[in-house]
Scaffold this motif. Structure first.
Motif, PDB file in Angstrom:
ATOM      1  N   ALA A 135       0.830  -1.207   0.000  1.00  0.00           N
ATOM      2  CA  ALA A 135       0.000   0.000   0.000  1.00  0.00           C
ATOM      3  C   ALA A 135       0.862   1.253   0.000  1.00  0.00           C
ATOM      4  N   PHE A 136       1.947   1.230   0.755  1.00  0.00           N
ATOM      5  CA  PHE A 136       2.825   2.395   0.835  1.00  0.00           C
ATOM      6  C   PHE A 136       3.495   2.657  -0.514  1.00  0.00           C
ATOM      7  N   ALA A 137       3.989   1.602  -1.147  1.00  0.00           N
ATOM      8  CA  ALA A 137       4.653   1.770  -2.449  1.00  0.00           C
ATOM      9  C   ALA A 137       3.665   2.288  -3.497  1.00  0.00           C
ATOM     10  N   ILE A 138       2.468   1.725  -3.525  1.00  0.00           N
ATOM     11  CA  ILE A 138       1.464   2.181  -4.492  1.00  0.00           C
ATOM     12  C   ILE A 138       1.073   3.631  -4.211  1.00  0.00           C
ATOM     13  N   SER A 139       0.947   3.979  -2.932  1.00  0.00           N
ATOM     14  CA  SER A 139       0.589   5.355  -2.561  1.00  0.00           C
ATOM     15  C   SER A 139       1.649   6.346  -3.018  1.00  0.00           C
ATOM     16  N   VAL A 140       2.923   5.975  -2.866  1.00  0.00           N
ATOM     17  CA  VAL A 140       4.010   6.865  -3.285  1.00  0.00           C
ATOM     18  C   VAL A 140       3.986   7.058  -4.797  1.00  0.00           C
ATOM     19  N   VAL A 141       3.867   5.963  -5.544  1.00  0.00           N
ATOM     20  CA  VAL A 141       3.883   6.062  -7.005  1.00  0.00           C
ATOM     21  C   VAL A 141       2.688   6.872  -7.512  1.00  0.00           C
ATOM     22  N   LEU A 142       1.491   6.510  -7.068  1.00  0.00           N
ATOM     23  CA  LEU A 142       0.293   7.207  -7.534  1.00  0.00           C
ATOM     24  C   LEU A 142       0.232   8.634  -7.001  1.00  0.00           C
ATOM     25  N   GLY A 143       0.666   8.837  -5.769  1.00  0.00           N
ATOM     26  CA  GLY A 143       0.632  10.177  -5.190  1.00  0.00           C
ATOM     27  C   GLY A 143       1.564  11.140  -5.894  1.00  0.00           C
ATOM     28  N   VAL A 144       2.786  10.683  -6.179  1.00  0.00           N
ATOM     29  CA  VAL A 144       3.740  11.532  -6.895  1.00  0.00           C
ATOM     30  C   VAL A 144       3.255  11.790  -8.322  1.00  0.00           C
ATOM     31  N   ALA A 145       2.717  10.760  -8.972  1.00  0.00           N
ATOM     32  CA  ALA A 145       2.205  10.945 -10.344  1.00  0.00           C
ATOM     33  C   ALA A 145       1.064  11.961 -10.348  1.00  0.00           C
ATOM     34  N   ALA A 146       0.167  11.883  -9.379  1.00  0.00           N
ATOM     35  CA  ALA A 146      -0.936  12.843  -9.304  1.00  0.00           C
ATOM     36  C   ALA A 146      -0.414  14.252  -9.053  1.00  0.00           C
ATOM     37  N   ILE A 190       0.816  12.068   0.589  1.00  0.00           N
ATOM     38  CA  ILE A 190       1.777  12.146  -0.501  1.00  0.00           C
ATOM     39  C   ILE A 190       1.318  13.177  -1.524  1.00  0.00           C
ATOM     40  N   ILE A 191       0.039  13.118  -1.892  1.00  0.00           N
ATOM     41  CA  ILE A 191      -0.483  14.057  -2.887  1.00  0.00           C
ATOM     42  C   ILE A 191      -0.411  15.487  -2.384  1.00  0.00           C
ATOM     43  N   SER A 192      -0.922  15.732  -1.188  1.00  0.00           N
ATOM     44  CA  SER A 192      -1.007  17.105  -0.677  1.00  0.00           C
ATOM     45  C   SER A 192       0.374  17.701  -0.414  1.00  0.00           C
ATOM     46  N   ASN A 193       1.262  16.943   0.229  1.00  0.00           N
ATOM     47  CA  ASN A 193       2.592  17.480   0.548  1.00  0.00           C
ATOM     48  C   ASN A 193       3.426  17.695  -0.703  1.00  0.00           C
ATOM     49  N   THR A 194       3.422  16.716  -1.606  1.00  0.00           N
ATOM     50  CA  THR A 194       4.239  16.849  -2.811  1.00  0.00           C
ATOM     51  C   THR A 194       3.713  17.969  -3.704  1.00  0.00           C
ATOM     52  N   THR A 195       2.409  18.083  -3.828  1.00  0.00           N
ATOM     53  CA  THR A 195       1.837  19.174  -4.628  1.00  0.00           C
ATOM     54  C   THR A 195       2.201  20.526  -4.031  1.00  0.00           C
ATOM     55  N   LEU A 196       2.112  20.634  -2.711  1.00  0.00           N
ATOM     56  CA  LEU A 196       2.501  21.886  -2.044  1.00  0.00           C
ATOM     57  C   LEU A 196       3.964  22.200  -2.306  1.00  0.00           C
ATOM     58  N   GLY A 197       4.829  21.180  -2.235  1.00  0.00           N
ATOM     59  CA  GLY A 197       6.248  21.411  -2.477  1.00  0.00           C
ATOM     60  C   GLY A 197       6.535  21.827  -3.903  1.00  0.00           C
ATOM     61  N   LEU A 198       5.862  21.204  -4.864  1.00  0.00           N
ATOM     62  CA  LEU A 198       6.069  21.563  -6.267  1.00  0.00           C
ATOM     63  C   LEU A 198       5.580  22.970  -6.571  1.00  0.00           C
ATOM     64  N   ARG A 199       4.586  23.413  -5.837  1.00  0.00           N
ATOM     65  CA  ARG A 199       4.076  24.776  -6.023  1.00  0.00           C
ATOM     66  C   ARG A 199       4.902  25.817  -5.281  1.00  0.00           C
ATOM     67  N   SER A 200       5.571  25.414  -4.199  1.00  0.00           N
ATOM     68  CA  SER A 200       6.272  26.374  -3.334  1.00  0.00           C
ATOM     69  C   SER A 200       7.710  26.593  -3.801  1.00  0.00           C
ATOM     70  N   VAL A 201       7.863  27.169  -4.961  1.00  0.00           N
ATOM     71  CA  VAL A 201       9.197  27.470  -5.483  1.00  0.00           C
ATOM     72  C   VAL A 201       9.512  28.947  -5.253  1.00  0.00           C
ATOM     73  N   ASP A 202      10.776  29.239  -5.166  1.00  0.00           N
ATOM     74  CA  ASP A 202      11.219  30.625  -4.997  1.00  0.00           C
ATOM     75  C   ASP A 202      10.849  31.426  -6.255  1.00  0.00           C
ATOM     76  N   PRO A 203      10.051  32.488  -6.122  1.00  0.00           N
ATOM     77  CA  PRO A 203       9.655  33.267  -7.310  1.00  0.00           C
ATOM     78  C   PRO A 203      10.837  33.831  -8.079  1.00  0.00           C
ATOM     79  N   ASN A 204      11.902  34.190  -7.353  1.00  0.00           N
ATOM     80  CA  ASN A 204      13.082  34.738  -8.026  1.00  0.00           C
ATOM     81  C   ASN A 204      13.771  33.681  -8.893  1.00  0.00           C
ATOM     82  N   LEU A 205      13.887  32.464  -8.341  1.00  0.00           N
ATOM     83  CA  LEU A 205      14.484  31.386  -9.125  1.00  0.00           C
ATOM     84  C   LEU A 205      13.598  31.033 -10.314  1.00  0.00           C
ATOM     85  N   LEU A 206      12.291  31.036 -10.102  1.00  0.00           N
ATOM     86  CA  LEU A 206      11.377  30.732 -11.194  1.00  0.00           C
ATOM     87  C   LEU A 206      11.487  31.776 -12.308  1.00  0.00           C
TER      88      LEU A 206
END
Length: 267
Positions: free
Chosen positions: A73-84, A140-156
């Motif tokens: 369950a953990f492995a499937i959650s990581v794969v599907l969560g990161v993909a989402a 996995i979905i909520s934390n990873t999505t938040l991290g992908l969105r939380s980039v430094d605006p200057n670097l972006l």
């Protein structure tokens, strides 16, 4: 002269909770002996330890079943969560359209739908795994999505100024920046995968399907083998602690050389 042990952070991190745990077990044992509590009402730690030694074969077999479901369950959650999460970050419209369904999975009581899943899926192991995935995937979905969105605006802005492709932006900016959030999600999800496996096993056990440690708890309770029931519960607790410690170790190894959350602060 070396640093006194009491001032050694690594030693204190292990010794302090261990001392509290030993004190709690001693008080528990003392209270059971002083009150002459029967084992079928509340066994002491010594009786639970004796049950762990005497019943280690069935307990170990049950633990292996629970661990199998948990890791699947953990492995499937990581794969599907990161993909989402990678899908969500591609378009705000996609995220707005699909993220509410991830929330819906999180707030739906798995106890209510687990009997249906067990009926729909013939293979008990996969049925239990699906139930555990429903519980474990959301962090996995909520934390990873938040991290992908939380980039430094200057670097972006710099990436876009140099006309970097979306692929380069994702690989070199968003994913490295999301790693601390991702590992935070792993810590939560690993424990939830275990909880989901145990909850699903309880449902399967009440239906007569033999499963892991949860079935062992049910069976022991019906037979008034309370020390064995507590021994199975202790194995679940220790497994959860071990999973959390493993995620902390992985996070430290991945982030220790560059992210402030894992850097050692010198006093």
């Amino acid at each position: 002269m070396g640093t006194p042990l009491i001032q050694n952070e690594n030693f204190v991190k292990i010794a302090a909770p261990l001392a509290v745990g030993i004190l709690f077990l001693l008080l528990w044992e003392g209270a059971v002996v002083a009150m002459e509590m029967p084992h079928y009402i509340l066994p002491g730690p010594s009786a639970i330890g004796e049950s762990l030694l005497n019943d280690w074969r069935p307990l170990l077999a049950a633990l292996m079943i629970t661990l199998k479901v948990t890791f699947m369950a953990f492995a499937i959650s990581v794969v599907l969560g990161v993909a989402a999460s990678l899908l969500f970050v591609q378009s705000k419209w996609i995220e707005l359209s699909l993220f509410p369904y991830a929330v819906l999975m999180q707030v739906t009581p798995v106890v209510a739908i687990a009997p249906l899943i067990i009926i729909w899926i013939d293979d008990t192991t996969w049925a239990l795994t699906v139930c555990a995935v429903i519980i474990a995937i959301f962090p996995i979905i909520s934390n990873t999505t938040l991290g992908l969105r939380s980039v430094d605006p200057n670097l972006l802005s710099m990436f876009r100024m140099y006309r970097s492709s979306r692929w380069q932006e994702l690989i070199r900016l968003r994913i490295p920046g999301a790693l601390p959030y991702f590992f935070g999600g792993l810590r939560i999800s690993s424990g939830l995968a275990l909880i989901g496996a145990v909850v699903a096993e309880f449902v399967a056990g009440t239906g007569g399907a033999k499963a892991g440690l949860a079935y062992m708890i049910l069976q022991s309770g019906y037979n008034l083998q309370i020390p064995r029931m507590f021994a199975a519960l202790a194995l679940i607790t220790l497994t959860g602690i071990a999973l959390f410690a493993l995620m902390v170790w992985l996070s430290d190894r991945a982030l220790r050389n560059w992210h402030e959350s894992a850097l050692k602060v010198e006093h």
